[in-house]
Design a protein around this motif. Structure first.
Motif, PDB file in Angstrom:
ATOM      1  N   PRO A 101     -12.362  34.521 -14.932  1.00  0.00           N
ATOM      2  CA  PRO A 101     -13.389  35.344 -14.058  1.00  0.00           C
ATOM      3  C   PRO A 101     -13.270  35.073 -12.420  1.00  0.00           C
ATOM      4  CG  PRO A 101     -14.431  34.691 -16.123  1.00  0.00           C
ATOM      5  CD  PRO A 101     -13.242  34.010 -15.918  1.00  0.00           C
ATOM      6  N   GLY A 102     -13.345  35.925 -11.746  1.00  0.00           N
ATOM      7  CA  GLY A 102     -13.079  35.448 -10.261  1.00  0.00           C
ATOM      8  C   GLY A 102     -14.046  34.929  -9.542  1.00  0.00           C
ATOM      9  N   ASN A 103     -15.259  34.990  -9.933  1.00  0.00           N
ATOM     10  CA  ASN A 103     -16.368  34.276  -9.361  1.00  0.00           C
ATOM     11  C   ASN A 103     -16.739  32.875  -9.805  1.00  0.00           C
ATOM     12  OD1 ASN A 103     -17.221  36.645  -7.972  1.00  0.00           O
ATOM     13  ND2 ASN A 103     -18.908  37.011  -9.065  1.00  0.00           N
ATOM     14  N   LYS A 104     -16.521  32.634 -11.071  1.00  0.00           N
ATOM     15  CA  LYS A 104     -16.420  31.355 -11.743  1.00  0.00           C
ATOM     16  C   LYS A 104     -15.341  30.519 -11.497  1.00  0.00           C
ATOM     17  CE  LYS A 104     -19.044  32.554 -16.064  1.00  0.00           C
ATOM     18  NZ  LYS A 104     -19.029  32.674 -17.369  1.00  0.00           N
ATOM     19  N   THR A 105     -14.145  31.123 -11.256  1.00  0.00           N
ATOM     20  CA  THR A 105     -12.999  30.444 -10.803  1.00  0.00           C
ATOM     21  C   THR A 105     -13.064  30.041  -9.212  1.00  0.00           C
ATOM     22  OG1 THR A 105     -11.665  31.646 -12.268  1.00  0.00           O
ATOM     23  CG2 THR A 105     -10.295  30.686 -10.609  1.00  0.00           C
ATOM     24  N   ALA A 106     -13.662  30.879  -8.477  1.00  0.00           N
ATOM     25  CA  ALA A 106     -13.912  30.706  -7.159  1.00  0.00           C
ATOM     26  C   ALA A 106     -14.966  29.408  -7.019  1.00  0.00           C
ATOM     27  CB  ALA A 106     -14.203  31.872  -6.391  1.00  0.00           C
ATOM     28  N   GLN A 107     -15.906  29.228  -7.657  1.00  0.00           N
ATOM     29  CA  GLN A 107     -17.008  28.544  -7.683  1.00  0.00           C
ATOM     30  C   GLN A 107     -16.494  27.066  -7.965  1.00  0.00           C
ATOM     31  OE1 GLN A 107     -20.287  29.066  -6.525  1.00  0.00           O
ATOM     32  NE2 GLN A 107     -20.102  26.852  -6.585  1.00  0.00           N
TER      33      GLN A 107
END
Length: 635
Positions: free
Chosen positions: A115-121
Motif C-alpha cells: 500500500p502506498g501510504n504504508k510503504t511511503a511511511q
C-alpha cells in the motif's frame, strides 16, 4: 543558476533544489515495482541527456539474494509488481550501502501488496535512519491520485521531494544535474586572454578616447550611429572592422570603388531610415562602375519615392569582405528594464527574434562566462557549426564577447549596440556592419548593471620598506593559479593562525571560492608585484591578500589578512589593513571585526596600532578585534 521555461517548471525546480544536497555526480539509480513507469523514466532521462547508473556486480549479487530471480538484474531495479514493503526496504538499504550512483529515484505504482501510504511511511523511516542517506539525493515518484497524494505528502514532510509522474521526477533530477553543470562551468578558472587581462599590461582599449568621441556626437545631438561612425569606437577596443568611405552621390561612389577595388558594397546613409532593407538600401557584390552608378542611383530614387522627406547624407562604400567559408553572426546589446545591459548572440538572419534566435548573457563577461555563452548557443542551435563553413574558433569569439562586455561597462552612453553581421571564419572576426544608439548619461555607471564589474577604481600602488613596488587591487577570478602559488609560500603555522585548523592543499573549488567573489557582497584585495620568470619575462605574483565579508545589512564586516611568510616586516600587513579599513569606511560599514589566536602577536600588535579594540579570551584560545568606523554612507 538554473534556467526554466514555464511557471510549473519554476516551482518544481524550487521544490527540488530546496530539498537537495550538492550532487557528487550525475548517475541516477531507479528502484520500482512497475516496469512500465520505469521505462518511461529512462526514456525521459535519455531525452534530457541524463546518465543512468551502472550497478556493480557486488550490488547485483546482494540484490539477487533478496529479490525474486526474475528481477531486472540491472538499473532500473525492478523489484516486480508483487513487491511488499519488506522487499522495498531491503532493496533500498542495499542501494544506499553502495557507491554506484549519485541520486536515487524510488518509484511506486498502485499495489494492494505494498500500500502506498504504508510503504511511503516505512521508507521515510529507512531513509531517516540509514547513515549514508545524506550522501545522495533521494527523489520519489508515487503514481496515482487520492491515496498517492497522501503518500507524496508523507515524503515531502520528511524532506524528500515527491512527484506525481515519472517524467516530472526525471525533470527534477535533471534540474539538479543542470544546476551542477552550470555551477561547475561558472567556477572554471577564466583565462587571461589578450587584451581582456586587466592586470597584464596588454589592455588595448581606450575608453577615454571613446568617451570623447561619444560626447562630441551627443553634443551635436547625434544619437544614432551607423557603421562609419561606430568604427572609431570599435577600433579603440581592438575590433577588426572594414574600412568605410562616404560618397555624396553616385559619381563619387564610382570614384571610390575604382580606388579601393571591386567588388564593393554600397549602403544608404540616412538618419531617418534606420532599417535600410525598407528601401533595399544595401547592394552587395557590385563589380563594375556601371553597377555602382546604377545601383547608387536606384537607392536614391527609391528613397525619394517612398520617403520624400527623409534626409539623405550620401552613401557608404565598402570593399566586399571575403565571405567564403565564413559564418555570419549577429551580436546585439539591449538595455533591459530589470537586468540593465544584456548581450545577445545568434546567427545573422533577416527575421531575428531575440527570444528564439539568441543566446543571452549579462555583463561583465570574462573568458569563462563568454565560453559558457558560446557553448550554450551551439548546444541550443542558436549557432550551428556547419560542415561546409570554416569552424568558428571558440576562444576568438569569446575574446570578442569580452571586449563587447568591456565596451558596454566603460561607456554607459551606449543604449543599444548591434553588430549585423559579424563574419566569423576560424580565428578571424570581422565586423561588417554595426550601429549604436546613444543617450546622455550621468551618475553611477555601475548602478545600471545587474552584476558589479571589476572595480578598477580601487587599484592603488605602493612601495614597501624593501623598495619593492606593489599594486594593490581587487581579486580576479583569473587569479586562481597565482593564489595557489601564493598559499604555497605561506608557512603551515601562518595558515593555522589564519584558518584556525590544519589545512592541506586547497582544491579548485576552494580556490574558486577565494577568487570568484561578488564585489557587491564581499571584497578581497591582493598585493601583487612583478618578478622575472624562468623565460626572462615579467610575471605578476600575489604576495598578500586582505578580504572583508559584510553582513546582509552592511553593518558589520569581518576581515582577514594573509601575507607571504618570507615577506614579513616590510610594511605589507599594515598596507593591507589600512586598505580594507578605507574600503569598509567608504562602503558605509559601521564596524570591522576579526578573530585571531593569542599566539599571533604580529596581527594583534598591528590591530592595536590602527585602533582596534582587543579582547583576549584565553579560555577559548581566541582574540577578538573590533574597530568602530566613522563611516561615510555611500550614495
Amino acid at each position: 543558476m538554473l534556467r526554466v521555461h514555464n511557471t510549473h517548471e519554476l516551482f518544481a525546480a524550487v521544490e527540488t533544489l530546496a530539498h537537495s544536497v550538492p550532487l557528487r555526480g550525475e548517475r541516477l539509480a531507479i528502484i520500482t515495482n512497475g516496469g512500465g513507469p520505469a521505462i518511461m523514466a529512462v526514456d525521459a532521462l535519455s531525452d534530457r541527456g541524463g546518465k543512468l547508473a551502472v550497478l556493480s556486480n557486488e550490488t547485483i549479487e546482494k540484490l539477487s539474494d533478496v529479490l525474486p530471480s526474475c528481477w531486472s538484474h540491472a538499473n532500473p531495479v525492478d523489484i516486480i509488481g508483487d513487491a511488499d514493503i519488506t522487499r522495498y526496504e531491503k532493496a533500498v538499504n542495499i542501494l544506499l550501502d553502495s557507491d554506484d550512483f549519485d541520486a536515487l529515484l524510488i518509484m511506486h505504482s498502485p499495489s494492494a501488496i505494498a500500500p502506498g501510504n504504508k510503504t511511503a511511511q516505512r521508507l521515510t523511516e529507512v531513509l531517516a535512519t540509514h547513515p549514508r542517506t545524506k550522501r545522495f539525493n533521494v527523489l520519489t515518484n508515487w503514481s496515482g491520485e487520492n491515496e498517492a497524494a497522501q503518500s507524496r505528502k508523507i515524503f515531502t514532510e520528511a524532506g524528500f521531494p515527491a512527484y506525481r509522474t515519472p517524467e516530472s521526477a526525471i525533470s527534477a533530477f535533471m534540474h539538479l544535474v543542470e544546476y551542477r553543470r552550470n555551477q561547475k562551468q561558472l567556477m572554471e578558472t577564466p583565462i587571461s586572454f589578450g587584451d581582456t587581462s586587466i592586470v597584464s599590461g596588454e589592455n588595448k582599449r581606450n575608453p577615454r578616447h571613446v568617451h570623447d568621441v561619444l560626447n562630441h556626437l551627443l553634443a551635436q545631438e547625434i544619437t544614432h550611429l551607423e557603421t562609419h561612425e561606430v568604427r572609431p569606437v570599435l577600433e579603440s577596443y581592438g575590433f577588426k572592422t572594414l574600412p568605410t568611405w562616404i560618397a555624396s552621390d553616385p559619381a563619387e561612389a564610382v570614384h571610390i570603388a575604382e580606388q579601393i577595388g571591386y567588388p564593393v558594397a554600397i549602403k544608404l546613409r540616412s538618419p531617418d531610415i534606420r532599417h535600410k532593407s525598407e528601401v533595399h538600401g544595401v547592394l552587395l557584390h557590385l563589380r563594375t562602375a556601371d553597377e555602382v552608378a546604377n545601383g547608387a542611383q536606384a537607392i536614391l530614387d527609391r528613397v525619394s519615392m517612398n520617403y520624400p522627406s527623409a534626409r539623405i547624407d550620401g552613401l557608404l562604400v565598402q570593399r566586399m569582405a571575403s565571405r567564403s567559408g565564413a559564418q555570419e553572426l549577429r551580436i546585439s546589446v539591449h538595455n533591459d528594464s530589470v537586468f540593465g545591459p544584456v548581450i545577445l548572440m545568434g546567427e545573422d538572419a533577416a527575421a531575428w527574434n531575440i527570444h528564439k534566435d539568441a543566446a543571452v548573457a549579462i555583463p561583465p563577461l570574462n573568458m569563462a562566462l563568454a565560453r559558457y555563452m558560446v557553448i550554450n548557443a551551439i548546444k541550443t542551435g542558436k549557432i550551428r557549426q556547419r560542415s561546409n563553413l570554416e569552424q568558428i574558433d571558440i576562444p576568438a569569439l569569446c575574446h570578442l564577447l569580452v571586449k563587447i562586455s568591456q565596451l558596454i561597462i566603460d561607456c554607459p552612453e551606449i543604449v543599444d549596440f548591434d553588430i549585423h553581421p559579424l563574419l566569423a571564419s576560424g580565428t578571424d572576426m570581422t565586423v561588417i556592419d554595426a550601429s549604436m544608439t546613444l543617450h546622455p548619461f550621468s551618475g553611477d555607471k555601475q548602478a545600471r548593471l545587474a552584476i558589479r564589474p571589476y572595480p578598477k577604481e580601487h587599484e592603488e600602488s605602493f612601495t614597501l620598506k624593501d623598495g619593492r613596488k606593489i599594486l594593490l587591487r581587487p581579486i580576479l577570478p583569473e587569479d586562481e593559479p597565482k593564489h595557489k602559488d601564493f598559499i604555497s609560500h605561506v608557512s603551515v603555522d601562518d595558515l593555522y593562525k589564519r584558518f584556525f585548523s590544519d589545512v592541506g592543499e586547497f582544491n579548485h573549488e576552494a580556490l574558486a571560492n577565494f577568487t570568484q567573489i561578488d564585489y557587491d557582497r564581499e571584497m578581497a584585495f591582493v598585493a601583487t608585484s612583478l618578478i622575472t620568470n624562468d623565460e626572462g619575462k615579467p610575471e605578476e605574483i600575489i604576495i598578500g591578500v586582505t578580504r572583508a565579508l559584510s553582513d546582509p545589512e552592511n553593518v558589520e564586516s569581518e576581515f582577514a589578512i594573509l601575507v607571504r611568510s618570507d615577506l614579513k616586516g616590510v610594511g605589507l600587513g599594515r598596507i593591507l589593513m589600512e586598505k580594507i579599513i578605507r574600503y569598509c569606511t567608504q562602503s558605509g560599514v559601521k564596524r570591522i571585526t576579526g578573530m585571531t589566536m593569542p599566539s599571533n602577536r604580529g596581527m594583534i600588535m598591528l590591530a592595536q596600532k590602527v585602533g582596534f579594540e582587543i579582547d583576549v579570551q584565553m579560555a577559548d584560545g581566541v582574540v577578538e578585534m573590533l574597530l568602530p568606523l566613522a563611516t561615510n554612507t555611500p550614495e
